[in-house]
Write an enzyme that holds these catalytic residues in place. Structure first.
Site, short mmCIF file in Angstrom:
data_model
loop_
_atom_site.label_atom_id
_atom_site.label_comp_id
_atom_site.label_asym_id
_atom_site.label_seq_id
_atom_site.Cartn_x
_atom_site.Cartn_y
_atom_site.Cartn_z
N GLY A 215 0.81 -1.20 0.00
CA GLY A 215 0.00 0.00 0.00
C GLY A 215 0.85 1.25 0.00
O GLY A 215 2.08 1.21 -0.06
N GLY A 217 2.35 4.63 1.79
CA GLY A 217 2.69 5.08 3.13
C GLY A 217 4.17 4.92 3.40
O GLY A 217 4.90 4.22 2.68
N GLY A 218 4.63 5.57 4.47
CA GLY A 218 6.05 5.57 4.80
C GLY A 218 6.57 4.18 5.12
O GLY A 218 7.67 3.81 4.69
N ILE A 219 5.81 3.38 5.88
CA ILE A 219 6.31 2.06 6.26
C ILE A 219 6.34 1.11 5.07
O ILE A 219 7.35 0.44 4.84
CB ILE A 219 5.49 1.49 7.43
CG1 ILE A 219 5.66 2.39 8.67
CG2 ILE A 219 5.94 0.07 7.75
CD1 ILE A 219 4.79 2.02 9.83
N GLU A 238 -3.40 -3.75 -5.04
CA GLU A 238 -4.47 -2.84 -5.47
C GLU A 238 -3.86 -1.57 -6.07
O GLU A 238 -4.36 -1.03 -7.04
CB GLU A 238 -5.40 -2.49 -4.31
CG GLU A 238 -4.74 -1.82 -3.13
CD GLU A 238 -5.69 -1.64 -1.96
OE1 GLU A 238 -6.69 -2.37 -1.89
OE2 GLU A 238 -5.43 -0.77 -1.12
N LEU A 313 -3.60 2.35 12.82
CA LEU A 313 -3.42 3.48 13.73
C LEU A 313 -3.32 3.02 15.18
O LEU A 313 -2.64 3.64 15.99
CB LEU A 313 -4.60 4.46 13.59
CG LEU A 313 -4.79 5.10 12.22
CD1 LEU A 313 -6.12 5.85 12.17
CD2 LEU A 313 -3.64 6.05 11.92
N GLY A 336 -8.49 -1.73 1.07
CA GLY A 336 -8.21 -3.13 0.75
C GLY A 336 -7.51 -3.88 1.86
O GLY A 336 -7.07 -5.01 1.66
N LYS A 361 2.37 11.04 18.89
CA LYS A 361 2.54 12.32 19.59
C LYS A 361 3.81 12.34 20.44
O LYS A 361 3.78 12.48 21.66
CB LYS A 361 1.31 12.64 20.43
CG LYS A 361 0.06 12.89 19.60
CD LYS A 361 -1.10 13.40 20.43
CE LYS A 361 -2.29 13.73 19.53
NZ LYS A 361 -3.45 14.23 20.29
#
Length: 432
Positions: A215, A217-219, A238, A313, A336, A361
């Site tokens: 997907g 994203g950073g990771i 996807e 998250l 997905g 945070k």
């Protein structure tokens, strides 16, 4: 009538094409950069002349004028997945949301559980046989094309003509709008030391010959960066993006060892740079298909050694993942994630990874929690979860008891929170 003559008859300005929309219609728009800017811009300009028109889309990329709380009685956005352009409206309640698995949106349309009166989509230039390619987003849009009263294509010479089940014939089209502005580019996200550490754990567990779903994203991109030493990887995903392109260019992705559609990369939408879009054009090694082909677990799981990498998250001590909301406030959508977690669990030798930094945070909040925050939307269930990875290690949960899961997850939590999590686990009956 020749296809060229038919094309000429149907060519019109965007301002004219949007008048084909009727009050009460639902307009289907593809995922991400497949959205047509000229058409949605014209719809925005004329929104006061409509009543109860809705625009449904996964991941809107631009905040068009119609995305406006003051004019929702005229034209209203309906999210299938929230992004930066729509998240605030969803949290405030003036943008509505249709819960879904990405793989099942086509069936919602086919069964008329979700209307598809009009389609607005970007498309490649027409070929000599009268076909356009919806290469940037076949997703649920192909199902909508088959059902819609009106299909309007925004034809752009910078949209690639991709192979696969993503082609629409001029005979299916009510109007063609030509536009030449650059296709929106989406760069790779920033990667920090936490993402790199998580990516290293995942990359070490990916074997040569595996087939990947990656997907955005950073990771996930941190994983990609650490796969350059692998051999003969395949792609069944996807989203195709620049991370995958970099692996192709490095010679890592060959698709030779795929047992399902060998030799082919498979995706349902594209999100990346102009280089990616050029790479896709008439590329025989890549196919773009509807999402019920790419994401349905029983089909994607036909790939042996399928590796699915998705982010969350928050996760509780049973392994329930809240990947799409902050408490009750919507943040994104299921997308997905559940599709590919289940597909990897079906796959022979498959591995489903859920990845997350251990804290949020500035290390003040643990993302591994005893129970999810009240109202959190569960994206991946406790029954589907397998590997969970933070910067502190890997927890393998599938087949483990509730107490074993709690121990595994506490072991990869941030050290500052492990004692507190251990105490809370004991109070919940999840202690050793």
């Amino acid at each position: 009538m020749s296809v060229q003559h038919s094309y000429a008859q149907k060519r019109m300005a965007a301002s004219e094409a949007v008048r084909l929309v009727r009050d009460g219609d639902l307009i289907i728009v593809p995922t991400g950069v497949g959205e047509p800017p000229a058409l949605l811009g014209a719809l925005s300009e004329q929104r006061h002349s409509f009543h109860d028109v809705k625009v449904a889309q996964i991941l809107a990329m631009r905040k068009y004028g119609y995305i406006d709380p003051q004019t929702v009685a005229h034209v209203r956005h309906v999210a299938l997945f929230y992004g930066g352009a729509t998240r605030a409206g969803g949290q405030a309640g003036w943008i509505d949301f249709i819960p879904n698995y990405f793989s099942e949106i086509p069936s919602l349309i086919q069964r008329q559980q979700m209307p598809a009166d009009v389609v607005f989509s970007m498309a490649s230039p027409m070929d000599a046989h009268g076909y356009f390619s919806l290469s940037l987003g076949a997703d649920y849009t192909m199902a909508a094309v088959a059902k819609a009263r009106v299909v309007v294509l925004e034809v752009n010479p910078q949209v690639p003509f991709a192979n696969g089940n993503c082609h629409v014939h001029i005979s299916q089209v009510a109007a063609v709008v030509e536009d030449s502005q650059p296709v929106m580019e989406v760069g790779l996200p920033k990667i920090g030391p936490v993402q790199q550490a998580i990516g290293r754990y995942v990359a070490d567990m990916i074997e040569d010959g595996s087939t990947l779903q990656i997907g955005y994203g950073g990771i996930p991109d941190a994983v990609v960066m650490q796969l350059t030493g692998k051999k003969d990887l395949g792609i069944h995903t996807e989203m195709i993006g620049d991370g995958i392109l970099s692996l192709v260019q490095a010679g890592v992705v060959t698709n030779r060892r795929k047992n399902y559609l060998p030799g082919k990369m498979v995706a349902t939408f594209a999100l990346g740079s102009a280089s990616l879009y050029q790479f896709m054009d008439h590329n025989p090694a890549l196919e773009i298909h509807p999402v019920d082909f790419t994401n349905t677990p029983s089909l994607a799981g036909l790939n042996d050694n399928l590796v699915a990498i998705n982010a969350t998250l928050q996760i509780d001590l049973l392994g329930q993942c809240g990947s799409e909301s902050l408490g009750h406030l919507p943040f994104s959508g299921t997308g997905g994630q559940a599709d590919f977690v289940r597909a990897a669990n079906i796959s022979r030798g498959g591995k489903a990874f859920i990845v997350l930094p251990s804290t949020a945070k500035d290390d003040t909040i643990s993302r591994i929690v005893p129970v999810l925050s009240p109202g959190t939307h569960v994206s991946t269930s406790k029954n589907d979860i397998n590997y969970v990875v933070t910067e502190f290690g890997v927890a393998q949960l599938r087949g483990k008891s509730a107490k074993q899961r709690a121990r595994e997850l506490i072991g990869i939590a941030h050290p500052n929170f492990r004692a507190e999590l251990t105490d809370q686990a004991a109070r919940m009956g999840l202690g050793a």
